[in-house]
Design a protein around this motif. Structure first.
Motif, PDB file in Angstrom:
ATOM      1  N   LYS A 133       0.858  -1.186   0.000  1.00 19.65           N
ATOM      2  CA  LYS A 133       0.000   0.000   0.000  1.00 19.65           C
ATOM      3  C   LYS A 133       0.898   1.242   0.000  1.00 19.65           C
ATOM      4  CE  LYS A 133      -0.367   0.356   5.055  1.00 19.65           C
ATOM      5  NZ  LYS A 133      -1.288   0.460   6.204  1.00 19.65           N
ATOM      6  N   GLU A 134       0.314   2.391  -0.297  1.00 14.19           N
ATOM      7  CA  GLU A 134       1.097   3.618  -0.284  1.00 14.19           C
ATOM      8  C   GLU A 134       1.474   3.966   1.155  1.00 14.19           C
ATOM      9  OE1 GLU A 134       0.772   8.356  -1.518  1.00 14.19           O
ATOM     10  OE2 GLU A 134      -0.602   6.902  -2.410  1.00 14.19           O
ATOM     11  N   LEU A 135       2.737   4.299   1.344  1.00 13.85           N
ATOM     12  CA  LEU A 135       3.211   4.655   2.677  1.00 13.85           C
ATOM     13  C   LEU A 135       2.819   6.091   3.015  1.00 13.85           C
ATOM     14  CD1 LEU A 135       6.851   3.193   2.444  1.00 13.85           C
ATOM     15  CD2 LEU A 135       4.794   2.067   3.334  1.00 13.85           C
ATOM     16  N   LYS A 136       2.316   6.283   4.220  1.00 13.59           N
ATOM     17  CA  LYS A 136       1.914   7.618   4.666  1.00 13.59           C
ATOM     18  C   LYS A 136       2.845   8.168   5.745  1.00 13.59           C
ATOM     19  CE  LYS A 136      -1.778   7.757   2.058  1.00 13.59           C
ATOM     20  NZ  LYS A 136      -1.861   8.688   0.901  1.00 13.59           N
ATOM     21  N   SER A 137       3.396   7.252   6.562  1.00 18.21           N
ATOM     22  CA  SER A 137       4.279   7.684   7.640  1.00 18.21           C
ATOM     23  C   SER A 137       5.195   6.538   8.041  1.00 18.21           C
ATOM     24  CB  SER A 137       3.462   8.138   8.853  1.00 18.21           C
ATOM     25  OG  SER A 137       2.890   7.024   9.511  1.00 18.21           O
ATOM     26  N   VAL A 138       6.140   6.832   8.913  1.00 19.61           N
ATOM     27  CA  VAL A 138       7.097   5.832   9.359  1.00 19.61           C
ATOM     28  C   VAL A 138       6.411   4.683  10.087  1.00 19.61           C
ATOM     29  CG1 VAL A 138       7.606   6.902  11.593  1.00 19.61           C
ATOM     30  CG2 VAL A 138       9.379   5.572  10.415  1.00 19.61           C
ATOM     31  N   ALA A 139       5.244   4.939  10.658  1.00 24.52           N
ATOM     32  CA  ALA A 139       4.516   3.883  11.367  1.00 24.52           C
ATOM     33  C   ALA A 139       4.134   2.740  10.430  1.00 24.52           C
ATOM     34  CB  ALA A 139       3.261   4.458  12.014  1.00 24.52           C
ATOM     35  N   ASP A 140       4.007   3.037   9.133  1.00 22.33           N
ATOM     36  CA  ASP A 140       3.586   2.022   8.162  1.00 22.33           C
ATOM     37  C   ASP A 140       4.652   0.956   7.910  1.00 22.33           C
ATOM     38  OD1 ASP A 140       1.123   3.237   7.814  1.00 22.33           O
ATOM     39  OD2 ASP A 140       1.788   4.436   6.102  1.00 22.33           O
ATOM     40  N   VAL A 141       5.913   1.231   8.243  1.00 22.44           N
ATOM     41  CA  VAL A 141       6.975   0.261   7.952  1.00 22.44           C
ATOM     42  C   VAL A 141       7.418  -0.516   9.193  1.00 22.44           C
ATOM     43  CG1 VAL A 141       7.803   1.654   6.027  1.00 22.44           C
ATOM     44  CG2 VAL A 141       8.881   1.913   8.272  1.00 22.44           C
ATOM     45  N   LYS A 142       6.919  -0.163  10.355  1.00 23.94           N
ATOM     46  CA  LYS A 142       7.309  -0.864  11.576  1.00 23.94           C
ATOM     47  C   LYS A 142       6.898  -2.340  11.507  1.00 23.94           C
ATOM     48  CE  LYS A 142       8.798   2.858  13.761  1.00 23.94           C
ATOM     49  NZ  LYS A 142      10.216   3.055  14.136  1.00 23.94           N
ATOM     50  N   GLY A 143       7.835  -3.228  11.778  1.00 24.12           N
ATOM     51  CA  GLY A 143       7.548  -4.659  11.772  1.00 24.12           C
ATOM     52  C   GLY A 143       7.477  -5.284  10.392  1.00 24.12           C
TER      53      GLY A 143
END
Length: 389
Positions: free
Chosen positions: A183-193
């Motif tokens: 999905k499109e990344l919106k913030s750094v929280a989207d890549v955690k884990g």
């Protein structure tokens, strides 16, 4: 014995004929034309062929394999055919991770790869292509290697790693996309884990951001994402990614990242083999790398841009800029990674300090002098992220 005498007699006859020919040609003013037409027997008899193991291919559609062959063609052309490079596709003799050792030990004469592929032997290798930016691109990093003390540090790193080869650099790669996501990344929280593929020091950087990172060869990336072994991945550029079929497992392509923002090819030659060559051939191998530097880059810009347009139009890919908070988090993680490795390895620390000193001076001039080229682009074409080509 009779056959040998016949060959000698034949050669002597040809030499005599040439002498008569030159005398006649001189009389008629045709020496230049005659010399072009005369067969170059000596070159054919003394031609040297080097076997170069590429980390790319085997398809000619692979842009890196084509760039490797561009280098080989330049060597042959510059030497008049007296020096040739036989380009072997990946896995022909050695796997990607084996190339550095294979060249060092003489299993093959030469290699075409990147320094990050021997990162497992020495993390400092990653600083010669996949290290922190300090504001510079691959163009300026290559300037540091040749004019900022980088070459001596590179050779010291080879010695510390017990790699016995001579290396040159070519092709200042554009900053690599952050890669392909579900999905499109919106913030750094989207890549955690997130389970993600990359190589070199970028592995440590992204792990420091809370990602789970696997180092996989290029050909294994798409299948790994398809089966769910990884959630996201990067390789290098739109053309290579398109060839791997990344558009079939993802439609969201994050462009612009600090995880690998300045990489280039490492072109290597076994030291013993290199030293056995004439000084002229040694110079050709070095200068051909400099020539390929420009040719590869020009070729890459055209092909990458064309293939990105195809990915959008034909496959419905949605490119987007990497969010700024992710870029900021990458920079923070880089600081920690560099500090940790510098504390363990004095050579690593000296390389970093040298790069910083070079970047501080050179990039000050560039940033103060060059205009913001996006202003001109926007005036004529609009927002780059929304332009349809």
């Amino acid at each position: 014995m009779t056959k040998l005498k016949d060959k000698v007699t034949s050669l002597e006859s040809k030499k005599t004929s040439r002498r008569k020919f030159f005398k006649a040609a001189a009389a008629t003013g045709a020496v230049a034309a005659a010399s072009l037409a005369m067969p170059n027997i000596s070159v054919a008899q003394s031609a040297v062929t080097l076997k170069m193991q590429s980390a790319w291919g085997p398809s000619d559609a692979d842009p890196f394999f084509e760039m490797n062959k561009q280098y080989a063609r330049k060597v042959e052309a510059m030497s008049g055919g007296s020096l040739k490079v036989e380009v072997l596709p990946v896995n022909a003799v050695l796997k990607t991770a084996e190339i550095a050792d294979g060249v060092s030990t003489g299993v093959v004469d030469a290699g075409h790869t990147v320094t990050a592929y021997w990162y497992g032997k020495n993390p400092a290798s990653s600083l010669f292509g996949t290290g922190p930016s300090y504001g510079f691109s691959s163009q300026e990093l290559m300037g540091w290697i040749e004019y900022g003390g980088g070459r001596a540090l590179y050779e010291e790193t080879l010695k510390a790693t017990k790699l016995d080869y001579v290396g040159f650099f070519a092709m200042p790669m554009p900053a690599q996309p952050f890669g392909w996501f579900k999905k499109e990344l919106k913030s750094v929280a989207d890549v955690k884990g997130m389970k993600y593929r990359t190589v070199g020091l970028a592995t440590n950087v992204l792990q420091g951001m809370g990602m789970t990172v696997l180092q996989l060869p290029g050909g294994e990336i798409q299948p790994a994402m398809k089966t769910g072994l990884i959630d996201a991945a990067e390789f290098n550029n739109p053309s290579s990614d398109k060839n791997f079929g990344m558009q079939d497992v993802s439609k969201f392509y994050s462009l612009g990242s600090f995880h690998q923002s300045q990489e280039m090819f490492e072109i290597t030659f076994n030291t013993k083999k290199f030293n056995s060559l004439s000084k002229q051939h040694q110079s050709i191998l070095r200068i051909a790398a400099e020539a390929a530097n420009s040719d590869n880059y020009w070729y890459a810009l055209k092909r990458y841009s064309d293939d990105l347009n195809k990915l959008v139009k034909e496959s419905g890919v949605k490119p987007f800029p990497t969010p700024k908070d992710i870029l900021a988090e990458q920079m923070k993680s880089w600081d920690k990674v560099v500090a940790d490795f510098s504390a363990k390895d004095p050579l690593f620390k000296r390389i970093v300090e040298s790069q910083k000193a070079y970047a501080k001076s050179v990039m000050k001039y560039l940033f103060m002098n060059q205009p913001d080229y996006t202003i001109a682009y926007r005036q004529y074409f609009g927002d780059p992220s929304k332009v349809v080509v």
